[in-house]
Scaffold this motif. Structure first.
Motif, PDB file in Angstrom:
ATOM      1  N   ASN A  47       0.811  -1.271   0.005  1.00 25.76           N
ATOM      2  CA  ASN A  47       0.607  -0.001   0.045  1.00 25.76           C
ATOM      3  C   ASN A  47       0.650   1.240  -0.281  1.00 25.76           C
ATOM      4  O   ASN A  47       0.034   2.653  -0.650  1.00 25.76           O
ATOM      5  CB  ASN A  47      -0.985   0.517   0.954  1.00 25.76           C
ATOM      6  CG  ASN A  47      -2.017  -0.856   1.475  1.00 25.76           C
ATOM      7  OD1 ASN A  47      -2.077  -1.799  -0.166  1.00 25.76           O
ATOM      8  ND2 ASN A  47      -2.551  -1.634   2.420  1.00 25.76           N
ATOM      9  N   ALA A  51       0.199   3.890  -3.119  1.00 30.96           N
ATOM     10  CA  ALA A  51       0.331   5.166  -3.032  1.00 30.96           C
ATOM     11  C   ALA A  51       1.384   6.315  -3.296  1.00 30.96           C
ATOM     12  O   ALA A  51       1.055   7.619  -3.478  1.00 30.96           O
ATOM     13  CB  ALA A  51       0.279   5.735  -1.379  1.00 30.96           C
ATOM     14  N   ASN A  69      -6.009  13.720  -0.949  1.00 23.99           N
ATOM     15  CA  ASN A  69      -6.941  12.925  -1.727  1.00 23.99           C
ATOM     16  C   ASN A  69      -7.190  13.305  -2.755  1.00 23.99           C
ATOM     17  O   ASN A  69      -7.286  12.165  -3.382  1.00 23.99           O
ATOM     18  CB  ASN A  69      -8.474  13.297  -0.144  1.00 23.99           C
ATOM     19  CG  ASN A  69      -8.339  12.528   0.729  1.00 23.99           C
ATOM     20  OD1 ASN A  69      -7.434  11.753   1.275  1.00 23.99           O
ATOM     21  ND2 ASN A  69      -8.813  12.755   1.766  1.00 23.99           N
ATOM     22  N   THR A  72      -4.584  11.260  -5.064  1.00 23.78           N
ATOM     23  CA  THR A  72      -4.584   9.465  -4.665  1.00 23.78           C
ATOM     24  C   THR A  72      -5.892   9.444  -5.386  1.00 23.78           C
ATOM     25  O   THR A  72      -6.638   8.193  -5.934  1.00 23.78           O
ATOM     26  CB  THR A  72      -4.264   8.717  -3.491  1.00 23.78           C
ATOM     27  OG1 THR A  72      -4.984   9.307  -2.894  1.00 23.78           O
ATOM     28  CG2 THR A  72      -3.416   9.798  -2.998  1.00 23.78           C
ATOM     29  N   ARG A  75      -9.552   5.404  -2.134  1.00 21.66           N
ATOM     30  CA  ARG A  75      -8.250   4.423  -2.143  1.00 21.66           C
ATOM     31  C   ARG A  75      -8.937   2.818  -1.837  1.00 21.66           C
ATOM     32  O   ARG A  75      -9.873   2.734  -0.848  1.00 21.66           O
ATOM     33  CB  ARG A  75      -6.868   4.147  -0.338  1.00 21.66           C
ATOM     34  CG  ARG A  75      -5.977   4.874  -0.759  1.00 21.66           C
ATOM     35  CD  ARG A  75      -5.934   6.745  -0.902  1.00 21.66           C
ATOM     36  NE  ARG A  75      -6.371   6.955   0.609  1.00 21.66           N
ATOM     37  CZ  ARG A  75      -6.306   7.706   1.247  1.00 21.66           C
ATOM     38  NH1 ARG A  75      -6.602   9.671   0.389  1.00 21.66           N
ATOM     39  NH2 ARG A  75      -6.599   8.839   2.044  1.00 21.66           N
ATOM     40  N   LYS A  79      -8.530  -0.585  -7.041  1.00 26.06           N
ATOM     41  CA  LYS A  79      -7.191   0.026  -6.946  1.00 26.06           C
ATOM     42  C   LYS A  79      -5.725  -0.197  -6.690  1.00 26.06           C
ATOM     43  O   LYS A  79      -4.904  -0.023  -7.235  1.00 26.06           O
ATOM     44  CB  LYS A  79      -7.230   1.874  -7.075  1.00 26.06           C
ATOM     45  CG  LYS A  79      -7.531   3.152  -7.576  1.00 26.06           C
ATOM     46  CD  LYS A  79      -7.859   4.939  -6.444  1.00 26.06           C
ATOM     47  CE  LYS A  79      -8.640   5.486  -8.143  1.00 26.06           C
ATOM     48  NZ  LYS A  79      -8.150   6.284  -6.542  1.00 26.06           N
ATOM     49  N   PHE A  81      -5.624  -1.380  -3.516  1.00 26.42           N
ATOM     50  CA  PHE A  81      -5.076  -1.959  -2.445  1.00 26.42           C
ATOM     51  C   PHE A  81      -5.843  -2.823  -1.295  1.00 26.42           C
ATOM     52  O   PHE A  81      -5.856  -2.878  -1.734  1.00 26.42           O
ATOM     53  CB  PHE A  81      -4.947  -0.294  -1.630  1.00 26.42           C
ATOM     54  CG  PHE A  81      -5.083   0.745  -2.358  1.00 26.42           C
ATOM     55  CD1 PHE A  81      -3.941   1.896  -1.492  1.00 26.42           C
ATOM     56  CD2 PHE A  81      -5.239   2.045  -3.242  1.00 26.42           C
ATOM     57  CE1 PHE A  81      -3.015   2.569  -2.302  1.00 26.42           C
ATOM     58  CE2 PHE A  81      -5.088   3.292  -3.355  1.00 26.42           C
ATOM     59  CZ  PHE A  81      -3.224   3.363  -3.062  1.00 26.42           C
ATOM     60  N   ALA A  97      -6.254  -0.151   2.529  1.00 26.45           N
ATOM     61  CA  ALA A  97      -5.068   0.326   2.447  1.00 26.45           C
ATOM     62  C   ALA A  97      -4.724   1.597   3.564  1.00 26.45           C
ATOM     63  O   ALA A  97      -4.019   2.474   3.483  1.00 26.45           O
ATOM     64  CB  ALA A  97      -5.846   2.362   1.598  1.00 26.45           C
ATOM     65  N   VAL A 100      -0.504   3.783   4.421  1.00 28.93           N
ATOM     66  CA  VAL A 100      -0.436   5.208   3.294  1.00 28.93           C
ATOM     67  C   VAL A 100      -0.300   6.170   3.977  1.00 28.93           C
ATOM     68  O   VAL A 100      -0.309   7.875   3.776  1.00 28.93           O
ATOM     69  CB  VAL A 100      -2.252   5.320   2.722  1.00 28.93           C
ATOM     70  CG1 VAL A 100      -2.166   6.643   2.002  1.00 28.93           C
ATOM     71  CG2 VAL A 100      -2.810   4.008   1.949  1.00 28.93           C
TER      72      VAL A 100
END
Length: 232
Positions: A47, A51, A69, A72, A75, A79, A81, A97, A100
């Motif tokens: 993760n 990120a 936010n 990215t 999350r 994606k 994560f 996530a 992160v």
């Protein structure tokens, strides 16, 4: 063996900006950098790297605000994560996530040391010893964000570099003269360890079992002074 011919299709790629436009951005040197160390489960390491990849090569225009936010996005599992330990209600639980905040904390400290204005930042609910004391930055989409403003008058380029156990965030741009001084107050205990009693019908009356030992509430503070080239 000597009479072979292959047709190679050629595609001409047009760059997103001209050389003159790229030079006009003023991205000439490293203007800020920060490195944090980390460890954890394989999913947490994954993760952190993911990120870091999502914020890599982000351009921030003069006067613009960077949003972690916003850069990215949410999350999610879609994606890529994975589940890893996250802090919820003062306790570590598994969540999507997890890890992160290692990335957001590293970005925050690079911004902090550069003397850039910080628009939004939140601390974790628990003290994390491997972050600079009082200088962690948690994020939680969409509520908690890390936001800072580029007031350098030039473009900034954010890049992230992941290596085993280390994460570095660099900002590239036009050199600017600022001096940052920090005062960090001691980390002090402000109360007793919180006690939460959960009744268990399987135990004999009067029997107590300590399921987990918590930590006492603690406090610290950090003061940052940023001086310009004239010492103001």
């Amino acid at each position: 063996a000597t009479q072979r011919v292959v047709q190679l299709p050629v595609l001409v790629a047009v760059p997103a900006r001209t050389t003159e436009q790229a030079k006009a951005l003023g991205i000439e040197d490293v203007v800020a950098s920060y490195t944090t160390v980390y460890s954890g489960t394989d999913s947490r390491l994954h993760n952190v790297a993911l990120a870091a990849k999502l914020i890599h090569n982000t351009l921030i225009g003069p006067g613009k605000i960077f949003s972690f936010n916003g850069t990215t996005g949410e999350r999610t599992v879609e994606k890529g994560f994975q589940e890893a330990p996250v802090i919820v209600g003062g306790e570590l639980v598994n969540g999507i996530a997890g890890g992160v905040c290692q990335v957001s904390t590293t970005v925050f400290n690079a911004v902090y040391e550069a003397g850039l204005p910080i628009e939004e930042r939140s601390n974790h609910a628990l003290y994390i010893s491997h972050y600079p004391q009082g200088r962690d930055a948690t994020v939680d989409y969409p509520g908690l964000d890390l936001r800072f403003r580029n007031d350098t008058g030039h473009w900034l380029l954010l890049r992230s570099f992941v290596s085993p156990g280390r994460l570095t965030v660099n900002f590239y741009g036009t050199k600017f003269e600022r001096k940052v001084e920090t005062e960090t107050a001691p980390l002090v205990v402000t109360g007793a360890v919180p006690l939460k009693i959960v009744r268990d019908p399987k135990l004999k009356v009067g029997t107590r079992v300590t399921e987990e030992i918590g930590t006492p509430p603690r406090a610290t503070s950090v003061r940052r002074r940023v001086y310009d080239a004239d010492g103001k």
